[in-house]
Scaffold this active site. Structure first.
Site, mmCIF file in Angstrom:
data_model
loop_
_atom_site.group_PDB
_atom_site.id
_atom_site.type_symbol
_atom_site.label_atom_id
_atom_site.label_comp_id
_atom_site.label_asym_id
_atom_site.label_seq_id
_atom_site.Cartn_x
_atom_site.Cartn_y
_atom_site.Cartn_z
ATOM 1 N N ASP B 11 -5.907 61.277 -69.688
ATOM 2 C CA ASP B 11 -4.601 61.749 -69.315
ATOM 3 C C ASP B 11 -4.857 62.901 -68.552
ATOM 4 O O ASP B 11 -5.357 63.882 -69.236
ATOM 5 C CB ASP B 11 -3.792 61.837 -70.514
ATOM 6 C CG ASP B 11 -3.461 60.665 -71.269
ATOM 7 O OD1 ASP B 11 -3.815 59.475 -70.671
ATOM 8 O OD2 ASP B 11 -2.907 60.608 -72.330
ATOM 9 N N ASP B 130 2.530 47.882 -71.853
ATOM 10 C CA ASP B 130 2.991 48.511 -73.423
ATOM 11 C C ASP B 130 3.713 47.545 -74.015
ATOM 12 O O ASP B 130 4.808 46.946 -73.723
ATOM 13 C CB ASP B 130 3.782 49.646 -73.242
ATOM 14 C CG ASP B 130 2.889 50.755 -72.345
ATOM 15 O OD1 ASP B 130 1.666 50.632 -72.485
ATOM 16 O OD2 ASP B 130 3.471 51.778 -71.881
#
Lengths: 193, 252
Positions: B11, B130
């Site tokens: 990230d 997701d």
């Protein structure tokens, strides 16, 4: 060495250029006829779809030029397929340098063939110092069957051409620029041809 | 033999790794390039960089970072986060990314998947999904970093994006993410059966056995983890030796 990467807006030109930089070699990016013709060696990358790539080559008249080149030439991934005669992808006529057909994988396995797979039966100075079963990175949905011009094979469902050679035209279906140390060695071998 | 892929995910915020921890062999673990090079040496098969910065201004630094990563690492990498249009993708690919991952933008406009596949080829279009399971809804797709439930059933959505030209699916189970209790084998397997493109399992990895399960039971083509690798709870070379012993094809 005067090394030119053919830049025709259908290639992973930066990745190839950076891979060469890591070997200490500065390459020129060009789609200019005279620049390419004057090069000591030419690298021809390619990603994407065959018919749009051919359209880009034609728009630059490179479909006429590339087959006339006589210096060591290295087509990578789609750049290898474009050297052949015809592709099932978009029913596209290709450069016709190597008299072979490009076919779509017809298999129960996942397509694209994506990831690290092994080189076998290597028969070319291009693979100097590369071990049998070495891993290289692939991502493609179309392939060239085995032929008399095959200089390395990889198996996915069945064996196909991992690399080709016809006269001064060398080509790899895998991505040497993304294949870690083995890929760097193969690029180095090409530069030494 | 085509190998199963192990993919660390980094990230990125303002050009720096979030959750970067100190490795003795890395001068600056917050530097994405340093960390990426270290993972490549460890035997990672690919890398994913997710830009979690909020503003467009900050995004500009991400393109420069992508270029820096491409310059220094010699394995494939995917970049994602905030991609909304063909122009965004063009910038990232031109800077040397191999694949892009799109998520909410595909839900807003499924035609984007088709457009990207046509422009750049399916091979560089990863659709990230997701998903969350509840007894009432079954497995549903969530948008906007998992905050908004959509009407899409997960397997149907996976089929749809595959038909539109996606080259790969990155499936994250929100139920499993962060639990270290294992990947969501049922939905991962369901999608691996439903589509003919590769599927990356994500969310829930805690042990080496979990990777075996994702590959053998759910038939995932690749498995992704973040903090498990970043905090060195599991080392990639050890994981690969273990998987090989389990009869799974891996690149060592």
């Amino acid at each position: 060495m005067n090394l030119v990467i053919v830049d025709y807006k259908a290639g992973n030109v930066q990745s190839v250029r950076f891979a060469l930089e890591r070997l200490g070699v500065q390459a020129t990016l060009s789609s200019d006829f005279e620049t390419i013709k004057a090069a000591d060696k030419v690298i021809f990358p390619g990603v994407g779809e065959a018919s749009s790539a051919m359209a880009q080559l034609k728009a630059r008249n490179l479909d006429k030029l590339l087959p006339t080149l006589e210096q060591p030439f290295f087509g990578v991934c789609l750049g290898m397929q474009l050297l052949c005669r015809h592709s099932e992808e978009g029913d596209t006529d290709l450069l016709g340098i190597i008299p072979l057909e490009v076919e779509r994988f017809r298999t129960e396995l996942k397509v694209p063939h994506m990831g690290w797979n092994q080189l076998e039966n290597m028969a070319s100075p291009l693979f100097q110092s590369i071990q049998e079963q070495e891993y290289v990175y692939y991502v493609h949905s179309y392939y060239v069957p085995l032929s008399e011009y095959t200089i390395a094979r990889t198996a996915y469902a069945e064996p196909f051409s991992a690399a080709l050679q016809y006269k001064n035209f060398y080509a790899a279906q895998f991505h040497p620029e993304k294949s870690s140390a083995a890929g760097a060695q193969i690029l180095k071998n090409f530069l030494a041809l | 033999m085509l190998t199963k892929r192990i993919i660390p995910c980094l990230d990125i915020k303002n050009g720096r790794c979030v959750k970067g921890v100190q490795f003795e062999s890395i001068r600056d673990a917050g530097d994405p390039v340093e960390l990426a090079k270290w993972y490549a040496r460890q035997g990672a098969d690919e890398l994913v960089f997710l830009d979690i910065t909020a503003t467009n201004e900050e995004r500009k630094t991400f393109a420069a970072l992508v270029r820096d990563i491409a310059r220094h690492i010699d394995i494939p990498f995917t970049v994602g986060g905030g991609i909304g249009a063909v122009a965004d993708v063009e910038v990232l690919l031109q800077n040397g990314a191999d694949k892009v991952s799109i998520n909410s933008a595909a839900i807003r406009n499924p035609g984007l998947v088709e457009e990207l596949a046509k422009h750049f080829g399916s091979q560089c279009v990863t659709v990230a999904i997701d998903t969350r399971y509840t007894a009432a809804t079954g497995w549903k797709v969530y948008a906007r970093a998992g905050t908004v439930e959509t009407a899409h059933a997960t397997v149907d959505w996976a089929r749809q994006v595959a038909d539109l030209g996606a080259g790969e699916i990155l499936l994250t189970s929100m139920n499993n993410d962060g639990t270290k209790a294992g990947f969501a084998l049922d939905i991962t397997g369901g999608i691996a059966r439903a589509v003919s493109i590769p599927v990356i399992a994500s969310g829930g990895a805690g042990t080496m056995q979990h990777f075996t399960d994702a590959f053998q039971q759910a038939n995932a083509d690749a498995a992704l983890a973040a903090s498990l690798f970043h905090f060195r709870e599991l080392e990639i070379p050890d994981l690969k030796i273990y998987l090989k012993e389990q009869g799974i094809a891996v690149r060592i």
